[in-house]
Design an enzyme around this catalytic site. Sequence first.
Site, PDB file in Angstrom:
ATOM      1  N   GLU A  92      37.307  27.013  70.727  1.00  0.00           N
ATOM      2  CA  GLU A  92      36.958  28.422  70.542  1.00  0.00           C
ATOM      3  C   GLU A  92      38.043  29.358  71.083  1.00  0.00           C
ATOM      4  O   GLU A  92      38.300  30.417  70.504  1.00  0.00           O
ATOM      5  CB  GLU A  92      35.610  28.709  71.206  1.00  0.00           C
ATOM      6  CG  GLU A  92      34.452  28.026  70.470  1.00  0.00           C
ATOM      7  CD  GLU A  92      33.104  28.221  71.139  1.00  0.00           C
ATOM      8  OE1 GLU A  92      32.117  27.715  70.589  1.00  0.00           O
ATOM      9  OE2 GLU A  92      33.033  28.871  72.202  1.00  0.00           O
ATOM     10  N   HIS A 101      28.538  35.718  74.103  1.00  0.00           N
ATOM     11  CA  HIS A 101      28.661  34.296  73.749  1.00  0.00           C
ATOM     12  C   HIS A 101      29.327  33.553  74.890  1.00  0.00           C
ATOM     13  O   HIS A 101      30.178  34.097  75.577  1.00  0.00           O
ATOM     14  CB  HIS A 101      29.537  34.151  72.490  1.00  0.00           C
ATOM     15  CG  HIS A 101      29.960  32.727  72.234  1.00  0.00           C
ATOM     16  ND1 HIS A 101      29.154  31.824  71.580  1.00  0.00           N
ATOM     17  CD2 HIS A 101      31.086  32.047  72.590  1.00  0.00           C
ATOM     18  CE1 HIS A 101      29.767  30.645  71.527  1.00  0.00           C
ATOM     19  NE2 HIS A 101      30.947  30.758  72.126  1.00  0.00           N
ATOM     20  N   TYR A 151      30.796  30.172  63.680  1.00  0.00           N
ATOM     21  CA  TYR A 151      29.436  29.649  63.862  1.00  0.00           C
ATOM     22  C   TYR A 151      29.085  28.589  62.814  1.00  0.00           C
ATOM     23  O   TYR A 151      27.906  28.385  62.517  1.00  0.00           O
ATOM     24  CB  TYR A 151      28.428  30.794  63.818  1.00  0.00           C
ATOM     25  CG  TYR A 151      28.363  31.609  65.098  1.00  0.00           C
ATOM     26  CD1 TYR A 151      27.898  31.034  66.281  1.00  0.00           C
ATOM     27  CD2 TYR A 151      28.747  32.948  65.136  1.00  0.00           C
ATOM     28  CE1 TYR A 151      27.815  31.759  67.455  1.00  0.00           C
ATOM     29  CE2 TYR A 151      28.666  33.693  66.313  1.00  0.00           C
ATOM     30  CZ  TYR A 151      28.200  33.089  67.467  1.00  0.00           C
ATOM     31  OH  TYR A 151      28.116  33.818  68.635  1.00  0.00           O
ATOM     32  N   ASN A 206      22.167  39.240  71.651  1.00  0.00           N
ATOM     33  CA  ASN A 206      22.070  38.816  73.049  1.00  0.00           C
ATOM     34  C   ASN A 206      23.359  39.009  73.846  1.00  0.00           C
ATOM     35  O   ASN A 206      23.675  38.251  74.744  1.00  0.00           O
ATOM     36  CB  ASN A 206      21.550  37.379  73.130  1.00  0.00           C
ATOM     37  CG  ASN A 206      22.448  36.400  72.397  1.00  0.00           C
ATOM     38  OD1 ASN A 206      23.491  36.785  71.877  1.00  0.00           O
ATOM     39  ND2 ASN A 206      22.057  35.141  72.370  1.00  0.00           N
TER      40      ASN A 206
HETATM   41  N1  UDP Z   1      20.532  32.827  67.398  1.00  0.00           N
HETATM   42  C1  UDP Z   1      19.525  33.490  66.725  1.00  0.00           C
HETATM   43  N2  UDP Z   1      18.278  32.899  66.665  1.00  0.00           N
HETATM   44  C2  UDP Z   1      17.998  31.700  67.230  1.00  0.00           C
HETATM   45  C3  UDP Z   1      19.034  31.026  67.903  1.00  0.00           C
HETATM   46  C4  UDP Z   1      20.286  31.612  67.970  1.00  0.00           C
HETATM   47  O1  UDP Z   1      19.733  34.573  66.205  1.00  0.00           O
HETATM   48  O2  UDP Z   1      16.850  31.230  67.140  1.00  0.00           O
HETATM   49  C5  UDP Z   1      21.869  33.438  67.477  1.00  0.00           C
HETATM   50  C6  UDP Z   1      22.134  34.052  68.855  1.00  0.00           C
HETATM   51  O3  UDP Z   1      22.953  35.211  68.689  1.00  0.00           O
HETATM   52  C7  UDP Z   1      22.880  32.943  69.568  1.00  0.00           C
HETATM   53  C8  UDP Z   1      23.725  32.386  68.422  1.00  0.00           C
HETATM   54  O4  UDP Z   1      22.865  32.447  67.280  1.00  0.00           O
HETATM   55  O5  UDP Z   1      23.638  33.431  70.654  1.00  0.00           O
HETATM   56  C9  UDP Z   1      24.209  30.970  68.602  1.00  0.00           C
HETATM   57  O6  UDP Z   1      23.088  30.142  68.889  1.00  0.00           O
HETATM   58  P1  UDP Z   1      23.140  29.054  70.045  1.00  0.00           P
HETATM   59  O7  UDP Z   1      21.946  28.207  69.912  1.00  0.00           O
HETATM   60  O8  UDP Z   1      24.477  28.389  70.050  1.00  0.00           O
HETATM   61  O9  UDP Z   1      22.960  29.956  71.373  1.00  0.00           O
HETATM   62  P2  UDP Z   1      23.977  30.318  72.556  1.00  0.00           P
HETATM   63  O10 UDP Z   1      24.893  29.148  72.728  1.00  0.00           O
HETATM   64  O11 UDP Z   1      24.701  31.571  72.141  1.00  0.00           O
HETATM   65  O12 UDP Z   1      23.100  30.550  73.751  1.00  0.00           O
HETATM   66 MG    MG Z   2      26.016  28.099  71.378  1.00  0.00          MG
END
Ligand code: UDP
Ligand code: MG
Length: 144
Positions: free
Chosen positions: A128, A117, A51, A114
């Site tokens: 990835e 991924h 990340y 959530n």
């Molecule tokens: N996340 C979080 N708070 C936020 C945004 C993201 O805790 O406001 C976490 C969440 O687990 C998310 C991950 O960071 O799945 C990666 O963020 P991204 O914006 O890439 O979301 P994704 O691609 O997983 O939908």
């Molecule tokens: Mg993402």
Amino acid sequence: MAKEKTLAILKPDCVRKNLIGEVLKRIEEAGFEIQGMKMTRLTEDTAGAFYAVHKERPFFDDLVAFMTSGPCVPVVLEKENAIEDFRALIGATDPEDAEEGTIRKAYADSVGQNIVHGSDSVENGKREVAFFFSEEEVTANTAK
Ligand code: UDP
Ligand code: MG
């Protein structure tokens, strides 16, 4: 349309809630071919590296703590238009914004925890997949 690979991770909340089978069932029923899968436990280093793009975000430390809180299951998936179709299957990052019928809407507790991924571009999908799997560990289903 071209076949694409995407990396899914069944996150520690998915494993803790005994939802591995349920989520994989939805993934298979949506037409994704599983080409690699393992259970692993991320460390601060590996979760931070995966990340790294979010390193400066306010949620980064919580994200690393969550992703290292228990085992997770990285999965290599292939399908036509896999990147976009998988993002549609899992729904918006925040389950409150996710559409009915999506995996996050059904099972996720919060924007942080959530369930799953999904890669956000073809390039990131390749990167990835390679983060977790050697070439030998990714295999097309030749029985089809
Ligand atoms: N996340 C979080 N708070 C936020 C945004 C993201 O805790 O406001 C976490 C969440 O687990 C998310 C991950 O960071 O799945 C990666 O963020 P991204 O914006 O890439 O979301 P994704 O691609 O997983 O939908
Ligand atoms: Mg993402």
